[in-house]
Enzyme design. Structure first.
Site, PDB file in Angstrom:
ATOM      1  N   ARG A  14       0.848  -1.193   0.000  1.00  0.00           N
ATOM      2  CA  ARG A  14       0.000   0.000   0.000  1.00  0.00           C
ATOM      3  C   ARG A  14       0.884   1.242   0.000  1.00  0.00           C
ATOM      4  O   ARG A  14       1.766   1.390   0.852  1.00  0.00           O
ATOM      5  CB  ARG A  14      -0.916   0.009   1.227  1.00  0.00           C
ATOM      6  CG  ARG A  14      -1.745   1.276   1.326  1.00  0.00           C
ATOM      7  CD  ARG A  14      -2.660   1.316   2.532  1.00  0.00           C
ATOM      8  NE  ARG A  14      -3.080   2.691   2.739  1.00  0.00           N
ATOM      9  CZ  ARG A  14      -2.834   3.423   3.829  1.00  0.00           C
ATOM     10  NH1 ARG A  14      -2.207   2.881   4.856  1.00  0.00           N
ATOM     11  NH2 ARG A  14      -3.229   4.671   3.905  1.00  0.00           N
ATOM     12  N   HIS A  67      -3.188  11.079   1.251  1.00  0.00           N
ATOM     13  CA  HIS A  67      -2.603  10.713   2.539  1.00  0.00           C
ATOM     14  C   HIS A  67      -1.946  11.965   3.119  1.00  0.00           C
ATOM     15  O   HIS A  67      -0.724  12.076   3.208  1.00  0.00           O
ATOM     16  CB  HIS A  67      -1.586   9.580   2.366  1.00  0.00           C
ATOM     17  CG  HIS A  67      -1.232   8.887   3.644  1.00  0.00           C
ATOM     18  ND1 HIS A  67      -1.302   7.522   3.798  1.00  0.00           N
ATOM     19  CD2 HIS A  67      -0.815   9.363   4.841  1.00  0.00           C
ATOM     20  CE1 HIS A  67      -0.929   7.186   5.019  1.00  0.00           C
ATOM     21  NE2 HIS A  67      -0.621   8.294   5.670  1.00  0.00           N
ATOM     22  N   GLU A  92      -7.470   7.970   6.764  1.00  0.00           N
ATOM     23  CA  GLU A  92      -7.799   8.504   8.097  1.00  0.00           C
ATOM     24  C   GLU A  92      -8.438   9.895   8.045  1.00  0.00           C
ATOM     25  O   GLU A  92      -7.936  10.859   8.631  1.00  0.00           O
ATOM     26  CB  GLU A  92      -6.552   8.557   8.972  1.00  0.00           C
ATOM     27  CG  GLU A  92      -5.930   7.209   9.239  1.00  0.00           C
ATOM     28  CD  GLU A  92      -4.745   7.284  10.191  1.00  0.00           C
ATOM     29  OE1 GLU A  92      -4.401   6.235  10.764  1.00  0.00           O
ATOM     30  OE2 GLU A  92      -4.171   8.379  10.361  1.00  0.00           O
ATOM     31  N   ASN A 134      -7.113   1.582  10.161  1.00  0.00           N
ATOM     32  CA  ASN A 134      -5.788   1.747  10.747  1.00  0.00           C
ATOM     33  C   ASN A 134      -5.947   1.637  12.250  1.00  0.00           C
ATOM     34  O   ASN A 134      -6.551   2.502  12.883  1.00  0.00           O
ATOM     35  CB  ASN A 134      -5.193   3.101  10.383  1.00  0.00           C
ATOM     36  CG  ASN A 134      -4.860   3.219   8.904  1.00  0.00           C
ATOM     37  OD1 ASN A 134      -4.971   2.248   8.158  1.00  0.00           O
ATOM     38  ND2 ASN A 134      -4.436   4.397   8.488  1.00  0.00           N
ATOM     39  N   TYR A 186      -4.123   0.856  16.026  1.00  0.00           N
ATOM     40  CA  TYR A 186      -2.880   0.795  16.781  1.00  0.00           C
ATOM     41  C   TYR A 186      -3.085   0.503  18.262  1.00  0.00           C
ATOM     42  O   TYR A 186      -2.234  -0.117  18.889  1.00  0.00           O
ATOM     43  CB  TYR A 186      -2.127   2.125  16.655  1.00  0.00           C
ATOM     44  CG  TYR A 186      -1.546   2.386  15.283  1.00  0.00           C
ATOM     45  CD1 TYR A 186      -0.237   2.053  14.980  1.00  0.00           C
ATOM     46  CD2 TYR A 186      -2.306   2.979  14.279  1.00  0.00           C
ATOM     47  CE1 TYR A 186       0.307   2.294  13.733  1.00  0.00           C
ATOM     48  CE2 TYR A 186      -1.785   3.219  13.017  1.00  0.00           C
ATOM     49  CZ  TYR A 186      -0.467   2.873  12.752  1.00  0.00           C
ATOM     50  OH  TYR A 186       0.057   3.107  11.503  1.00  0.00           O
ATOM     51  N   GLU A 222      -3.303  -0.424   8.334  1.00  0.00           N
ATOM     52  CA  GLU A 222      -2.125  -0.067   9.130  1.00  0.00           C
ATOM     53  C   GLU A 222      -2.234  -0.701  10.509  1.00  0.00           C
ATOM     54  O   GLU A 222      -3.304  -0.698  11.125  1.00  0.00           O
ATOM     55  CB  GLU A 222      -1.991   1.455   9.309  1.00  0.00           C
ATOM     56  CG  GLU A 222      -1.564   2.219   8.081  1.00  0.00           C
ATOM     57  CD  GLU A 222      -1.401   3.719   8.366  1.00  0.00           C
ATOM     58  OE1 GLU A 222      -1.164   4.089   9.548  1.00  0.00           O
ATOM     59  OE2 GLU A 222      -1.511   4.506   7.406  1.00  0.00           O
TER      60      GLU A 222
END
Length: 536
Positions: A111, A156, A202, A342, A344, A416
């Protein structure tokens, strides 16, 4: 032509450096139950992610104009150590080498994002920069030739500076047409080989950092969220998101009408998706969890699935949500083929309706919720190199289950997931990064076993890069980049582990542990991590 002898030297040096790191490393203690590739469906994609400004460099070469980040990073004090992405990882000149690393690691997907300023330096009214088209064509062609599926992100964070300055970024509806035009150029130029498109990375974090906290260009905010020269943190993020969502829908409409019938690709969007748990086990904080999820992931996804903002937002006191016209609702509804998430970390959520909260938690734009990683002084998980990122693997299963239930199990990709160390260390010996990915992958596999339609997992990031406000100090990569001297690439232990995992080798940890003690056959251990000579 073939790579020069100097590149062979860098490859050899990389192997020597990693060998040295392995010999010096401490023994790895694997979890009781090892995660295996065989626990994932056939055809599942395993890859890594990057973005244009963070790795490309060549910031003013071959017809590219300045982007908003090119300008912003040069403002003293905005970025840690006043670093910039002028050179970054020099991927623009080293893309063949980087593709060889992706291939040698065994990944079947990659990506990356396309620099808007490299394709349309002056926006819609200017000419298409053919040298930018040529660069991305070569990148995509080489990926496809290696059997690597390209996942392309169109936006992005970076855009031509002229658009950001003229229109105050996404506050202007003019950017809807600008983005749709940019997207159409990319669909036309690359869509015969690209089957997975992502419009925005995002979008929820973009508007937060840009128009609430004011730390991304054009840096607009008001207290208590930040101290910018202009802006309105309670209103502007709503306007910006509104324009982003309509721009997405316009681009998807163009793709589906003009390109999808022949190209047979898919279009999605990425939401930044933390998981949240109640700070206290009471009804108020449980409702706070519902609200904070709606004010983050659902803010992006609800309009694109159902054609309307989340009910939790529309019913929030003193929050003046923009309204979609009937035509816009029709355009928005069903305008994603897949969800990119994404993920985390996991945080605690505290209700701010009934008690005072710091840091803007008592504002409608935050849904009257305060979030924190600590309860009674104890962190929710192990610390990382990012202040609000904690290691909480169970959150992966929880957030996927939430998305599965809310959006009728639309196809998903984890676009991500990554780890940065909380303390300076020898980055080549990144055992904690291996532990992180094993833990999150284990809960991802569990979510899939429970019926979630997840089709791929992308590590952030392929290599250490420009991490926005923190410059190059925060490192997420599984490949080390020598920024002090040569910009040479060296695979970390996590790269070796991920490569072995992808190949479904059951002996991966034993080999790594043996190597750390100096007992393994180094030629065998590193043979699959050494890129072959590339031709162009």
């Amino acid at each position: 032509m073939k790579f020069t002898g100097g590149l062979f030297y860098l490859f050899s040096l990389s192997v020597i450096l990693l060998s040295t790191a392995l010999v010096a490393a401490q023994s790895f203690k694997p979890d009781e139950e090892e995660i295996q590739k065989s626990q994932f469906p056939d055809g599942f994609l395993f890859g890594a992610s990057t973005s244009s400004y963070q790795i490309e460099g060549a910031y003013h070469e071959d017809g590219k104009s300045l982007s908003n980040w090119d300008v912003y990073a040069h403002i003293p004090g905005k970025i840690e150590d006043n670093e910039t992405g002028d050179v970054a990882d020099d991927h623009y000149h080293r893309y063949l080498e980087d593709i060889e690393w992706i291939h040698s690691l065994g990944m079947n997907a990659y990506r990356f994002s396309i620099s808007w300023a490299r394709i349309l330096p002056d926006g819609k009214l200017g000419k298409v920069n053919q040298r930018g088209i040529i660069f991305y064509n070569k990148l995509i062609d080489h990926l496809v030739s290696k059997g690597i599926e390209p996942f392309v992100t169109l936006h992005h964070n970076d855009m031509p500076y002229i658009l950001d300055a003229r229109d105050r970024g996404w506050l202007s509806p003019l950017l809807r047409e600008e983005f749709a035009h940019f997207a159409s150029i990319c669909f036309k130029s690359f869509g015969d080989r690209v089957k997975h498109w992502i419009t925005f990375n995002e979008a929820n974090m973009l508007v937060d950092f840009t128009y609430i906290q004011g730390v991304y260009p054009p840096a607009r905010c008001t207290p208590p969220f930040g101290n910018c020269s202009s802006g309105n943190s309670d209103v502007e993020p709503l306007i910006a998101m509104h324009n982003i969502l309509i721009a997405h829908a316009m681009a998807v409409d163009i793709y589906r009408r003009l390109f999808q019938p022949k190209q047979h690709g898919f279009v999605g969007i990425i939401a930044h998706c933390h998981w949240y748990e109640p700070l206290q086990d009471d009804e108020r904080d449980l409702h706070a969890v519902d609200r904070v999820l709606a004010f983050n992931a659902a803010w992006v996804l609800d309009p694109l699935v159902y054609g309307e903002y989340p009910a939790e937002m529309r019913q929030c006191p003193r929050l003046e949500m923009p309204r979609f016209s009937p035509k816009e609702k029709e355009l928005l509804r069903g305008s994603i083929d897949f969800i990119g998430l994404n993920h985390y970390t996991t945080l605690y959520a505290k209700d701010c309706f009934h008690s005072p909260c710091p840091s803007g938690g008592d504002h409608a734009i935050r849904g009257y919720v305060n979030t924190t990683g600590y309860r009674d002084g104890t962190a929710i998980g192990e610390l990382t190199g990012v202040a609000r990122f904690f290691v909480v693997p169970r959150g992966m299963e929880k957030i996927i289950d939430y998305l599965k239930q809310r959006y009728n199990n639309l196809p998903m990709f984890v676009t991500e997931n990554g780890y940065s160390s909380p303390t300076p260390q020898n980055e080549l010996q990144d055992w904690n990064r291996i532990k992180f990915h094993k833990g999150y992958l284990a809960f991802l596999a569990k979510a899939i076993r429970n019926g979630a339609d997840v089709r791929g997992y992308f590590i952030w990031s392929l290599m250490d890069n420009f991490e926005w406000l923190s410059g190059y100090e925060t490192k997420f990569g599984i490949v080390y980049v020598d920024r002090n001297k040569t910009l040479g690439r060296t695979p970390k232990l996590s790269a070796r582990w991920f490569s072995s995992f992808i190949r479904n080798n059951s002996h991966n940890e034993e080999e790594i542990s043996a190597a750390s003690s100096g007992h393994s056959n180094k030629n065998t251990l590193f043979s699959q991590l050494q890129p072959k000579v590339a031709e162009m």
